[in-house]
Design a protein around this motif. Structure first.
Motif, short mmCIF file in Angstrom:
data_model
loop_
_atom_site.label_atom_id
_atom_site.label_comp_id
_atom_site.label_asym_id
_atom_site.label_seq_id
_atom_site.Cartn_x
_atom_site.Cartn_y
_atom_site.Cartn_z
N GLU A 198 0.83 -1.21 0.00
CA GLU A 198 0.00 0.00 0.00
C GLU A 198 0.87 1.26 0.00
N ILE A 199 2.00 1.20 0.69
CA ILE A 199 2.92 2.34 0.71
C ILE A 199 3.45 2.60 -0.70
N ILE A 200 3.86 1.55 -1.40
CA ILE A 200 4.38 1.69 -2.77
C ILE A 200 3.30 2.28 -3.69
N ILE A 201 2.08 1.80 -3.52
CA ILE A 201 0.97 2.31 -4.33
C ILE A 201 0.76 3.81 -4.08
N ALA A 202 0.83 4.20 -2.81
CA ALA A 202 0.61 5.61 -2.44
C ALA A 202 1.74 6.50 -2.95
N VAL A 203 2.98 6.05 -2.79
CA VAL A 203 4.12 6.84 -3.26
C VAL A 203 4.09 6.96 -4.78
N SER A 204 3.74 5.88 -5.45
CA SER A 204 3.66 5.90 -6.91
C SER A 204 2.62 6.90 -7.39
N VAL A 226 -0.50 2.48 -9.78
CA VAL A 226 0.00 1.14 -9.49
C VAL A 226 -1.03 0.38 -8.68
N THR A 227 -1.23 -0.89 -9.01
CA THR A 227 -2.13 -1.75 -8.24
C THR A 227 -1.30 -2.87 -7.60
N LYS A 228 -1.92 -3.62 -6.71
CA LYS A 228 -1.21 -4.73 -6.07
C LYS A 228 -0.78 -5.77 -7.09
N ALA A 229 -1.50 -5.85 -8.19
CA ALA A 229 -1.14 -6.81 -9.24
C ALA A 229 0.18 -6.44 -9.91
N ASP A 230 0.57 -5.16 -9.81
CA ASP A 230 1.83 -4.70 -10.41
C ASP A 230 3.04 -4.99 -9.52
#
Length: 233
Positions: free
Chosen positions: A91-97, A104-108
């Motif tokens: 979720e952090i990666i998704i938010a920063v992206s 970005v989704t979890k599937a990525d």
């Protein structure tokens, strides 16, 4: 009359002798020139072979590091992100992206986690998050837009950085270049696909640093102990 004829014969013999001598000398000179040419050719061939062997030797030395770096080609590291016990690194990666304009989704995300153990919640430098993406396209898009994070601040005013995931050797090379940036007159230092790239100014050619020999070639000081100390900081 006979005496004159004899003198003529003597002169002819001398001429023939000199002619034969000349031909002999000319033959030796020609032979020497051919031998010199042959030696020069052999020297050039040997020099080429030696350079080829040096190149192969350097490549063989760099091969393990290059293979390890290739294995990190789909990864990025996210530095400076505050730690939370209840966090989800995906979720952090998704938010920063999202903050750099990339959806970005979890599937990525193939996998993501903190590097190292969090000893407490108030560390000055929280452990880096490393993420491996399922596609190179998403990974490259995030990395290309990382500059947008310059304007982003967390609640504690700290900055977030997105870097390529480098091998320990490449981190040594990169940090050593940073350490000597001023003394080596370097204006720009960055990485692309795991290769350290440098520029002295806007007009100069881009320099690739792949090993210690490249550092020395471009007069950037190298000391393994110093480089290790820089990396471990």
């Amino acid at each position: 009359m006979n005496e004159m004829m004899e003198e003529i014969q003597i002169i002819k013999k001398r001429q023939q002798f000199l002619s034969e001598k000349y031909d002999c000398i000319l033959k030796k000179v020609t032979t020497n020139e051919e031998e010199i040419k042959k030696v020069k050719t052999e020297h050039a061939t040997l020099k080429k072979d030696i350079e080829g062997m040096k190149k192969l030797l350097n490549e063989s030395k760099n091969e393990p590091n290059a293979l390890e770096q290739y294995g990190r080609r789909d990864c990025l590291e996210f530095k400076g992100i505050n730690y939370n016990k209840e966090e989800s690194t995906d979720e952090i990666i998704i938010a920063v992206s999202k903050q750099v304009g990339v959806k970005v989704t979890k599937a990525d995300i193939s996998v993501s986690h903190r590097i190292g153990v969090v000893k407490n919640d108030h560390r000055k430098d929280p452990p880096t998050i490393i993420a491996k993406f399922t596609t190179r396209k998403v990974r490259d898009e995030i990395y290309s837009n990382r500059g947008k994070l310059r304007q982003v601040r967390q609640a504690n005013k700290s900055k977030i950085f997105i870097n390529e995931s480098l091998t320990k050797m490449n981190r040594k090379l990169f940090n050593c270049c940073l350490h000597h940036k001023k003394s080596a007159n370097l204006q720009y230092i960055w990485t692309k696909n795991g290769t350290i790239l440098l520029k002295k100014d806007d007009e100069s050619a881009t320099i690739a640093i792949r090993n210690i020999d490249d550092m020395r070639l471009h007069n950037i000081p190298w000391n393994d102990v110093e480089a290790s100390r820089i990396v471990d900081k």
